[in-house]
Design a protein around this motif. Sequence first.
Motif, PDB file in Angstrom:
ATOM      1  N   PHE C 315       0.808  -1.218   0.000  1.00 12.29           N
ATOM      2  CA  PHE C 315       0.000   0.000   0.000  1.00 12.29           C
ATOM      3  C   PHE C 315       0.837   1.261   0.000  1.00 12.29           C
ATOM      4  O   PHE C 315       0.342   2.342   0.259  1.00 12.29           O
ATOM      5  N   GLU C 316       2.105   1.114  -0.331  1.00 11.00           N
ATOM      6  CA  GLU C 316       2.849   2.308  -0.748  1.00 11.00           C
ATOM      7  C   GLU C 316       2.952   2.230  -2.255  1.00 11.00           C
ATOM      8  O   GLU C 316       2.705   1.188  -2.852  1.00 11.00           O
ATOM      9  N   PRO C 421      -0.199 -20.131 -21.179  1.00 13.10           N
ATOM     10  CA  PRO C 421       0.711 -19.142 -21.779  1.00 13.10           C
ATOM     11  C   PRO C 421       0.334 -17.719 -21.372  1.00 13.10           C
ATOM     12  O   PRO C 421       1.214 -16.885 -21.148  1.00 13.10           O
ATOM     13  N   GLU C 422      -0.946 -17.455 -21.249  1.00  7.25           N
ATOM     14  CA  GLU C 422      -1.378 -16.104 -20.889  1.00  7.25           C
ATOM     15  C   GLU C 422      -0.860 -15.712 -19.505  1.00  7.25           C
ATOM     16  O   GLU C 422      -0.385 -14.588 -19.302  1.00  7.25           O
ATOM     17  N   VAL C 423      -0.931 -16.654 -18.580  1.00  4.31           N
ATOM     18  CA  VAL C 423      -0.396 -16.367 -17.245  1.00  4.31           C
ATOM     19  C   VAL C 423       1.130 -16.264 -17.301  1.00  4.31           C
ATOM     20  O   VAL C 423       1.735 -15.397 -16.651  1.00  4.31           O
ATOM     21  N   ALA C 424       1.732 -17.132 -18.102  1.00  6.26           N
ATOM     22  CA  ALA C 424       3.188 -17.072 -18.248  1.00  6.26           C
ATOM     23  C   ALA C 424       3.613 -15.698 -18.751  1.00  6.26           C
ATOM     24  O   ALA C 424       4.616 -15.124 -18.301  1.00  6.26           O
ATOM     25  N   GLN C 425       2.847 -15.146 -19.666  1.00  2.94           N
ATOM     26  CA  GLN C 425       3.153 -13.813 -20.223  1.00  2.94           C
ATOM     27  C   GLN C 425       3.094 -12.755 -19.121  1.00  2.94           C
ATOM     28  O   GLN C 425       3.969 -11.900 -19.021  1.00  2.94           O
ATOM     29  N   LEU C 426       2.074 -12.860 -18.260  1.00  2.00           N
ATOM     30  CA  LEU C 426       1.980 -11.925 -17.131  1.00  2.00           C
ATOM     31  C   LEU C 426       3.231 -12.013 -16.265  1.00  2.00           C
ATOM     32  O   LEU C 426       3.786 -10.990 -15.826  1.00  2.00           O
ATOM     33  N   LEU C 427       3.679 -13.243 -16.036  1.00  2.14           N
ATOM     34  CA  LEU C 427       4.852 -13.436 -15.176  1.00  2.14           C
ATOM     35  C   LEU C 427       6.100 -12.855 -15.836  1.00  2.14           C
ATOM     36  O   LEU C 427       6.913 -12.203 -15.189  1.00  2.14           O
ATOM     37  N   ARG C 428       6.226 -13.094 -17.150  1.00  2.00           N
ATOM     38  CA  ARG C 428       7.402 -12.568 -17.863  1.00  2.00           C
ATOM     39  C   ARG C 428       7.423 -11.062 -17.829  1.00  2.00           C
ATOM     40  O   ARG C 428       8.425 -10.436 -17.545  1.00  2.00           O
ATOM     41  N   GLU C 429       6.267 -10.454 -18.129  1.00  2.00           N
ATOM     42  CA  GLU C 429       6.202  -8.985 -18.130  1.00  2.00           C
ATOM     43  C   GLU C 429       6.639  -8.447 -16.790  1.00  2.00           C
ATOM     44  O   GLU C 429       7.416  -7.515 -16.682  1.00  2.00           O
ATOM     45  N   GLU C 430       6.151  -9.083 -15.773  1.00  2.00           N
ATOM     46  CA  GLU C 430       6.475  -8.625 -14.433  1.00  2.00           C
ATOM     47  C   GLU C 430       7.990  -8.619 -14.236  1.00  2.00           C
ATOM     48  O   GLU C 430       8.582  -7.625 -13.840  1.00  2.00           O
ATOM     49  N   ALA C 431       8.589  -9.773 -14.558  1.00  4.44           N
ATOM     50  CA  ALA C 431      10.028  -9.872 -14.397  1.00  4.44           C
ATOM     51  C   ALA C 431      10.734  -8.869 -15.300  1.00  4.44           C
ATOM     52  O   ALA C 431      11.552  -8.045 -14.865  1.00  4.44           O
ATOM     53  N   GLY C 432      10.363  -8.890 -16.585  1.00  2.00           N
ATOM     54  CA  GLY C 432      11.069  -8.078 -17.582  1.00  2.00           C
ATOM     55  C   GLY C 432      10.972  -6.597 -17.309  1.00  2.00           C
ATOM     56  O   GLY C 432      11.922  -5.827 -17.496  1.00  2.00           O
ATOM     57  N   LEU C 433       9.836  -6.170 -16.861  1.00  2.00           N
ATOM     58  CA  LEU C 433       9.627  -4.737 -16.710  1.00  2.00           C
ATOM     59  C   LEU C 433      10.148  -4.229 -15.381  1.00  2.00           C
ATOM     60  O   LEU C 433       9.932  -3.070 -15.042  1.00  2.00           O
ATOM     61  N   GLY C 434      10.770  -5.049 -14.649  1.00  2.00           N
ATOM     62  CA  GLY C 434      11.288  -4.593 -13.357  1.00  2.00           C
ATOM     63  C   GLY C 434      10.148  -4.304 -12.413  1.00  2.00           C
ATOM     64  O   GLY C 434       9.896  -3.166 -12.038  1.00  2.00           O
ATOM     65  N   VAL C 435       9.454  -5.326 -12.083  1.00  2.00           N
ATOM     66  CA  VAL C 435       8.250  -5.140 -11.281  1.00  2.00           C
ATOM     67  C   VAL C 435       8.549  -4.384  -9.996  1.00  2.00           C
ATOM     68  O   VAL C 435       7.740  -3.577  -9.525  1.00  2.00           O
ATOM     69  N   ALA C 436       9.702  -4.628  -9.472  1.00  2.00           N
ATOM     70  CA  ALA C 436      10.030  -4.010  -8.193  1.00  2.00           C
ATOM     71  C   ALA C 436       9.807  -2.503  -8.264  1.00  2.00           C
ATOM     72  O   ALA C 436       9.350  -1.881  -7.304  1.00  2.00           O
ATOM     73  N   ASN C 437      10.087  -1.939  -9.430  1.00  2.00           N
ATOM     74  CA  ASN C 437       9.908  -0.495  -9.559  1.00  2.00           C
ATOM     75  C   ASN C 437       8.441  -0.115  -9.650  1.00  2.00           C
ATOM     76  O   ASN C 437       8.037   0.955  -9.210  1.00  2.00           O
ATOM     77  N   LEU C 438       7.714  -0.953 -10.286  1.00  2.00           N
ATOM     78  CA  LEU C 438       6.312  -0.622 -10.512  1.00  2.00           C
ATOM     79  C   LEU C 438       5.466  -0.822  -9.267  1.00  2.00           C
ATOM     80  O   LEU C 438       4.444  -0.188  -9.088  1.00  2.00           O
ATOM     81  N   LEU C 439       5.901  -1.724  -8.483  1.00  2.00           N
ATOM     82  CA  LEU C 439       5.052  -2.134  -7.374  1.00  2.00           C
ATOM     83  C   LEU C 439       5.347  -1.355  -6.115  1.00  2.00           C
ATOM     84  O   LEU C 439       6.445  -0.855  -5.929  1.00  2.00           O
ATOM     85  N   PRO C 440       4.400  -1.274  -5.272  1.00  2.00           N
ATOM     86  CA  PRO C 440       4.609  -0.543  -4.035  1.00  2.00           C
ATOM     87  C   PRO C 440       5.450  -1.333  -3.036  1.00  2.00           C
ATOM     88  O   PRO C 440       6.005  -0.772  -2.119  1.00  2.00           O
ATOM     89  N   PHE C 441       5.528  -2.622  -3.278  1.00  2.00           N
ATOM     90  CA  PHE C 441       6.146  -3.470  -2.264  1.00  2.00           C
ATOM     91  C   PHE C 441       7.591  -3.692  -2.634  1.00  2.00           C
ATOM     92  O   PHE C 441       7.901  -4.046  -3.774  1.00  2.00           O
ATOM     93  N   GLY C 442       8.450  -3.504  -1.706  1.00  2.00           N
ATOM     94  CA  GLY C 442       9.876  -3.642  -1.957  1.00  2.00           C
ATOM     95  C   GLY C 442      10.275  -5.061  -2.269  1.00  2.00           C
ATOM     96  O   GLY C 442       9.478  -5.991  -2.219  1.00  2.00           O
ATOM     97  N   ALA C 443      11.560  -5.237  -2.574  1.00  2.00           N
ATOM     98  CA  ALA C 443      12.072  -6.538  -2.972  1.00  2.00           C
ATOM     99  C   ALA C 443      12.022  -7.547  -1.834  1.00  2.00           C
ATOM    100  O   ALA C 443      12.117  -8.742  -2.052  1.00  2.00           O
ATOM    101  N   THR C 444      11.871  -7.051  -0.664  1.00  2.00           N
ATOM    102  CA  THR C 444      11.932  -7.948   0.500  1.00  2.00           C
ATOM    103  C   THR C 444      10.988  -9.134   0.391  1.00  2.00           C
ATOM    104  O   THR C 444      11.282 -10.230   0.830  1.00  2.00           O
TER     105      THR C 444
END
Lengths: 447, 447, 447, 447
Positions: C315-316, C421-444
Amino acid sequence: MATGWFERLLGTIAERGRSWIRIPTDLPPLERICALARNLVSEKGEASGAALADAVLELYRSLDEASRDRFLETLATEYAPDPARLAEAAGRYLAEPGAETASALAGAADPPRQELLRRLNMGRGGTATLIEMRETVLARLHEAPSLLPLENDLKHLLMSWFNRGFLELRRIDWHTPAAVLEKLIAYEAVHEITGWDDLRRRLDSDRRCFGFFHPALDDDPLIFVEVALVRGLAGAIGPLLDPVRPSRPGKPADTAIFYSINNCLDGLRGISFGNFLIKQVVEELKAEMPGLRRFATLSPVPGFRRWVETRDGAFEGPLGEALEQIEAEASELDPDMALRLKRLCAEFLTASNEGRGPADPVARFHLRNGARLERINYPANPSPRGIAESWGLMVNYLYDPEKIEAYHEAFVRQGEVAHSPEVAQLLREEAGLGVANLLPFGATWRH
Amino acid sequence: MATGWFERLLGTIAERGRSWIRIPTDLPPLERICALARNLVSEKGEASGAALADAVLELYRSLDEASRDRFLETLATEYAPDPARLAEAAGRYLAEPGAETASALAGAADPPRQELLRRLNMGRGGTATLIEMRETVLARLHEAPSLLPLENDLKHLLMSWFNRGFLELRRIDWHTPAAVLEKLIAYEAVHEITGWDDLRRRLDSDRRCFGFFHPALDDDPLIFVEVALVRGLAGAIGPLLDPVRPSRPGKPADTAIFYSINNCLDGLRGISFGNFLIKQVVEELKAEMPGLRRFATLSPVPGFRRWVETRDGAFEGPLGEALEQIEAEASELDPDMALRLKRLCAEFLTASNEGRGPADPVARFHLRNGARLERINYPANPSPRGIAESWGLMVNYLYDPEKIEAYHEAFVRQGEVAHSPEVAQLLREEAGLGVANLLPFGATWRH
Amino acid sequence: MATGWFERLLGTIAERGRSWIRIPTDLPPLERICALARNLVSEKGEASGAALADAVLELYRSLDEASRDRFLETLATEYAPDPARLAEAAGRYLAEPGAETASALAGAADPPRQELLRRLNMGRGGTATLIEMRETVLARLHEAPSLLPLENDLKHLLMSWFNRGFLELRRIDWHTPAAVLEKLIAYEAVHEITGWDDLRRRLDSDRRCFGFFHPALDDDPLIFVEVALVRGLAGAIGPLLDPVRPSRPGKPADTAIFYSINNCLDGLRGISFGNFLIKQVVEELKAEMPGLRRFATLSPVPGFRRWVETRDGAFEGPLGEALEQIEAEASELDPDMALRLKRLCAEFLTASNEGRGPADPVARFHLRNGARLERINYPANPSPRGIAESWGLMVNYLYDPEKIEAYHEAFVRQGEVAHSPEVAQLLREEAGLGVANLLPFGATWRH
Amino acid sequence: MATGWFERLLGTIAERGRSWIRIPTDLPPLERICALARNLVSEKGEASGAALADAVLELYRSLDEASRDRFLETLATEYAPDPARLAEAAGRYLAEPGAETASALAGAADPPRQELLRRLNMGRGGTATLIEMRETVLARLHEAPSLLPLENDLKHLLMSWFNRGFLELRRIDWHTPAAVLEKLIAYEAVHEITGWDDLRRRLDSDRRCFGFFHPALDDDPLIFVEVALVRGLAGAIGPLLDPVRPSRPGKPADTAIFYSINNCLDGLRGISFGNFLIKQVVEELKAEMPGLRRFATLSPVPGFRRWVETRDGAFEGPLGEALEQIEAEASELDPDMALRLKRLCAEFLTASNEGRGPADPVARFHLRNGARLERINYPANPSPRGIAESWGLMVNYLYDPEKIEAYHEAFVRQGEVAHSPEVAQLLREEAGLGVANLLPFGATWRH
C-alpha cells in the motif's frame, strides 16, 4: 327402439318403488347390471360415479356367457341418442347444411352409450375391462350383427384414448418386472418364445426390445418389437434365435434388425400402433448407438404360398416340382431354383394390383408405413410355419428415415412399391429371361 | 361451406404443383399452418403423423394473435363432415330411426375436425397445446361465436381424455418437485399463497395436499385441494393460514378441513374433477389416519352479499346499519347482529328456489356433490375479500361417506338442501322470532 | 482407564439389580443413555440392536448441552480396547514385527468405540446423527482435547462409509424435490442464493447443478457444484448471477464454467468429495453436450489480500494507492493498474514456496486436483466480499481431462503450478519490466 | 517385510524411469496390477483414484488363477502399517496405557491395505469385486494361511459397509425385475425353486418375500426370506410348496410362516443379516395385515441325525429299527414311534450343553435371535434331504416380539432354551416314561 325385455325389466324395477335408486341386491345379475348401468349414465352417476362403475364392472366380469351376451345386446340396442332431438337436428342440417348445424347434429348424434362407456372407464380396471368387452364383441359380431353400434362406439373411444400422445415407449430388458416379461412370452406370435431362458437371450446386450404402454394398463404392453443388433443385413432367422450365439464380434453392430413385432390385445384390433412404434424405436436406437446405419426388418411373407396356389398350373414345371420335393424331404432348393423362387416372390411383392398394392398383409403394413422392399432371402426360415407360408423364404424391409414419407406417398397414391436395386435386378432378370418359360405358372397370372 | 380465403389458399398452393406435398417453408405462417393441418388430417398423416403434428404445434405456438385467430376460425368452419355423406345418413335416420341408423349417423357426423385434433395430440406437447387452444377459444367465443363448433369438439375430446379413469391422484408435499410446487403458488386463487415459506407451511406435517394429474401433463396438477388436520370443526380461516402455528397439540387430529380447492387449467373449464377429488382424498386420509372422524370444508359464500344487495330495503334496519358500519370501521359485529347474519345466511343457503337450489356457486358445488350444510361461522374470514363477499362469514360443508348418495339425490331431484341440526335451529329461530321484524329487508324478498 | 463418575454410575445401576438389563426409565437422561450404550455394545446389542440404537439416538438428540458433553466425554474416554489384550498384541508385534502380528495388533487396537458407533448407525437416522455428533465434537475439540479419540473414530468410520463408491451423483434441477432444493439455498456459501427465484435461475436450461448424495441421507446433498454453460471463458461473476439474462445466443455453449462448489455438512469436514465431483461432472457434461470443449472454474482468490498485506511496504506506491482509492470510492482500477494487480496475483498463485505451492486454499484445492491456472480476470467480482478478498479479481482454473494426472503429479511432487501461456506472459512482463519499480512493495517480499 | 519378488518388480519398474508413473501397458498382468495398486494407494490415487481403481478391478477380474493368488498374497503380506511408526505407538501405549495412546495406536495399526481396499471400492463394480475377492480368500485360507491379514481387513471393511443402517428392505414380488428374481432361483438352498413357474407361485398373493439390498449391489439381494400366510401353525413343508394349492380359504390368514431364509453371497459369510431381517419382516407384515397373530418358522433340524449317530447303541432297539425301515422303504413311522422320535428331538434341541446350547446350527441361530422352540412336527419333510437330516421331522420356532429380548438373554447367558408347553410336555413324557427303556440308545448319551 323398444326391445321388449328391457322395458319389462324397467317396469319390474319401477314397481319396487324407491328401491329403484339403490339397486336391490337380490335381483338376478342381468337385471341388476342393467339397472346399475342405467343409474350410472343418469345424474346419479355424477355423485357416485366411481362406485357405480366399480359395481357394474365387477358384476360384468362375473356374468355367465348368456347373461353377458344379453347385456352386450342391451348396450348395443339401448343407449341410442334421444330420437326426437336427433331427428330435429337431422332435419335442421338438411335444411341448412353448414359448420354449425353439422356440429349441432354431431352433438345430438353422440350416443348415451358412449357416455356410459366413458363412465364405466372411471371404475377400477375400467379400461382393461372395456378392451376385453370389445374383444368379446368382435368375436361375436359375425353372428350377432346387431352389436355393431356397440362396436362402433367402443372402437371410437379406444381409438381416442389410445392416441399416440398418451402412449409411453418403454425399453424392455432383464430389469423389467417379471409381470411384464411374462406377457412377452404369452403374446409373441411370430417366433415363439420357448421360456424364460429364451426370453433372457432375447433381452441380451446385443438385443433390444421396446413396447408401447398406456398409463391405465400398467403391466400390459400394447405392442412390442424385438430387435437384433448385427453387422450387415440379417438374411435368416435361425442365427438370431439360436440359443448358442457366438460371443459378440469385435466390430460393433451397424444394423438393427426388427425381427418380430406383436400386437398384444385383441380388443385393440384395428387401432394402429406399429407404424409409430417402429419409427420411434429407430429414433431411440440412433440416439443410443450413433454407429447404427441401417434399420430393417426380417419379415415373413405369409401370403406368398396362398397367392402361388391360386394360380393356374402352379406346381407344374421344375420349380413347382422342386418345391413339392423340398417340402416332402425337408430339404433345400438348389441355387437355381432358389433364384427362381426369389424372382417369383419379388414379382408378388411388387405387384401394384391396380394401385392396391401386393396382397401380402405384412408387406402392406411396412410399405404403407414408408418402408421399401430391400432384399429377398432364401433359405431364411426352415421352420414348419416358414415352409408352409413361403417355402422358407423371408424378406427385409428397409426403413430409411429420409425417405419414409416419399415412399409412403407413392404407395398410398399409386400403389407403387419402393424396392432396392437388388430387387429391381431380380425383377429384370425375370422379365428378360422369359419367366413364363422358366416357371410352372402360365402367363395368365402375370399382370 | 366455402369460406373463400382458405380455398384461395389451396389454389395458390396447388399452383406450386408438387410442393403441395412438402409444404414450402417460405409460405406465410398462416398459409403454412393451414396446409400442414390439411396434410395431417389426410392420409399423409398416417406415415408421418407425429412429425406433422410437431410442425403444426410448433408453428401454432409462434403465430401472432391475428394469425392465430384466423387459424382457429379455419378450424371452426372447415373440417366439417362430408356434406353428402352426412345428408344421406341424416335422411336415412329420418326414414328409419333405430339404433343402427343412429350409430351410422353418429359416424357420419363425427367431424374431421376431431380427427385433426386427435392427430395434433400425437405431437410433442400436444395435449397441453390443445388445452391452451381451448382456453383461447373460450376467451374469444363471446365475440366470435362461429368458433362454437371448435369449442364443441375440443370440449368433447378433452372430456373424454381427462376421464377420471386416466387421472392419477398424487400427494403433494415438500418432497414434490419444485416444478409442480410453483404451480400451487400460481394457481391458488382462494387463499393466496404468499411465497415459498407460506407454501412450505401449507405442506407441513399437520397439513395435506392432493392433486389430480394426467400422464400427458406431468408437472401440471389439474386441480388440487389443501387440507388441515385439526381437532374439532375449524370455524375460521385465520388460524389455518397463520404463519406462526402453535406446536401440535397433544391429542391427534380428528377432523380434516378442506379449506381450499382450486382448478388449475382454464382450458379444462366445465370438465369436472372436484367431486372425484374430494371423495378420493377422504378415502386416502381415512386409510392413512384411522383416527379421523370428520371430513368437512371451510368454504366462502361468494354469492351471499350479491343476493342480499338485490333485495329491496337491504341495508335499512339494524343489521343493515351494522354491516355498513363494520365495513367502514373494519370492526366486528356484536353477537346479536352476528346471529342475525348467520340466520340470514342459513336462509340463503337452504333456499330450494323451486328445486334449483341456492344461488351460491360454492354451495351448489358441494351440495350437488352430496355434502350437507354443517355450520355457519362468524367471524371467520376478516380479509377484504371475505368482507366483500360475505361480511367475513364462512361455512362448513360436511362430507359423510355414508350419506353422500342420499343427499345428492335429494338435492338433484327436489333441490332439498341437507343441513345439520345446528343450521335447522338457526332457521327455526329466524321463523319463530319473526325475522321480518328483525331484518332490514321487507317481506318482498321472502319466498 | 477408570474415569470415576462412569464407574460410580455403573455401581448405582448394578445396585438396582436385574433392572440393569432393562434400563429403568426413571434414570436421569445421562445415566440412562450411558447404560443404553453399554447394552448396545454388549451381546444384548445382537438381539435388539436396532431398538437399542433407536433409543440411544432419540435420547441423544434430546440431551441438554451439558449432558451431551458429558456423554461425548464418556464415549471418548471409555470404550477403549481391552488393555490386557492390546498390551499383549503390542508386545508380540514388538517382538516379531510382520504382516501377521501387525494384523493381529490392528484387531486388538480396534476400539469398542467404533463398534458402538457402528451399532448406533443401525438406528433410525443413525448416520445423520453421527455426522451431527462429529460436528459437535469438532467444534469442541479445541477446548476439550480429550475428545480426540472419539473424533478419530468418527472420522475413520465416516471416511469409510462415505467412500466414493457409495456416493450417487444426481443432477439437481427444477424437477428436484423442494426438500433438496432448500438445502442449496441454505448451504450456498460462495455466491449467496437470495431466494427461490434466484435458485430457479441457477437451475435454468443454460445452467447445470450436480451433487453427491449418500443413500442413508436421502435429501441432503454432501456437496454440490453450480455450472454455467457459456461461450468462451467467463471472466466475471456478475453476468452469471444477473437476474436478467439475455436470451440465449444463437450459438450453442462451448464452455462449462464451475462457478460455485459447496460442501454441505460440517460433520464431514476433511472428507474429500470435491475432486471426484468435478471430474465426474465433466464426464456427465461431455456425454450430454459433445459441443462443450472447455471446462473451467471461475474462482475467488480468498488468500490474495492477506498475502499482500503481510508484505512490507504494501500500500505504498501507485498500485497501493490505487487499491486504497477504489476501495474507498467503490470504483475500478484503470487498465494500467489492473494489469499490475493481475501480475501480482499471477506471482502469488504460481509461487512454489519450496514445493508447498501457493498459500491460497482455493488454488491449492484445484491445483492439487490437477487443474491449471488459466486466466486472471479483472474486474470480475465487485461485491464487498470480492473486494475484501482480492480487490474484485477472480481466476479461472482449467480442467483438461488429458492432463489432470500430469499436472497433479508435478504439483504434488515439486509444487509446480501448471499455468497457461497467458499467465506465463503476465509473469514474464512482471520480471522483464522490473516489477520491483512498478510495485509498491519492496524486494523484501520477492522470493 | 521384504518378500523378494515384489521388490525386484519395483526395481524393474524403476529402471524404466518415468514410466513408473504411467504403468507401461506391456508389463505382465501381475506386475502391472501390483504397480497399479501401489499407485492407487499412493498420493496419485488422490488425483485419479477412480480411474486407477477401475484399472485394477478390470485387470483383477481378468487374471488367471495363479496370478490372482500371487496378487492376493501380495495384498496380504505387503501393505502392512509403517513398522517404525507402529513400533513407536506400541511402545508408547505399553508405557502409558490410556484412551489416547490406544487411539493413537489404533491409528498407527490401521494398515495401508485397508486404505487400498477402500480406494478399490471407488471403481466401477468395486464393492461386488471385493466381495468376490473375499469369497476367494475364504476358500483358499485353509491352505494359504498367510492370507489371514487380508481376510481380516476385508471382513472388517465389509462388516462396516454392510451395516444394518445402510441396508434396504425390499419386498420381492412378481413386479420385481427379472434380474433380481433369477437370483432367488439361484440362491435358494433350503427348498429348491424348480423354475419360474415355481417362483411365481412362491410370490403369489398368499406368499411374501423380502430381502435386504445394499445400494452398491443393486440387483443382488444379500439375504431373502420366504413367508407363507396360513391359518394355524404350518407343520409340514409339502403343502407350502405344492404347485397345486387350494384356492384361499374363506378365513384370512392368522399366521406367517418363515419357511426359507437364504444368505446369498459367500463373500459376506459371517456378516449377520438374518436376525435383523426376520424382525423387520415381522414389523412389515404386522403393519400390512393387522390380523396376523403369530410369526413362526418351519425349519429343518440339520444336526439331528448326526447327533443321534454319534451315540452308542444308536439304531438298536425299536425306534432304531423303525428308522432304518422307513428309510429303506420310503415309508412313514407309526404314531408311537413318531412320538418317540419327537421326544428325542425335543431333548436334542433343548440341551443346554453346559450353557453352549444345542448343537444344531439352525436352532442356535433362531434361539440366539430370541425365538422359542414351539413345536416338533412329524411327518413334515419327506424329501430325501429331509429324511437324511432328520428322518423327515421339522420344527417351528416362534417369534414373539414381546419376548425376544428375554429369551435371547436367557439363551446367551445360561444356554436356556425357551420352549412351548407342548415341547415341555414331550420332555416330561420322555422323563416320566423312562425314555431310556423306550429308546434304542443306552443311558450313555443322556446328559
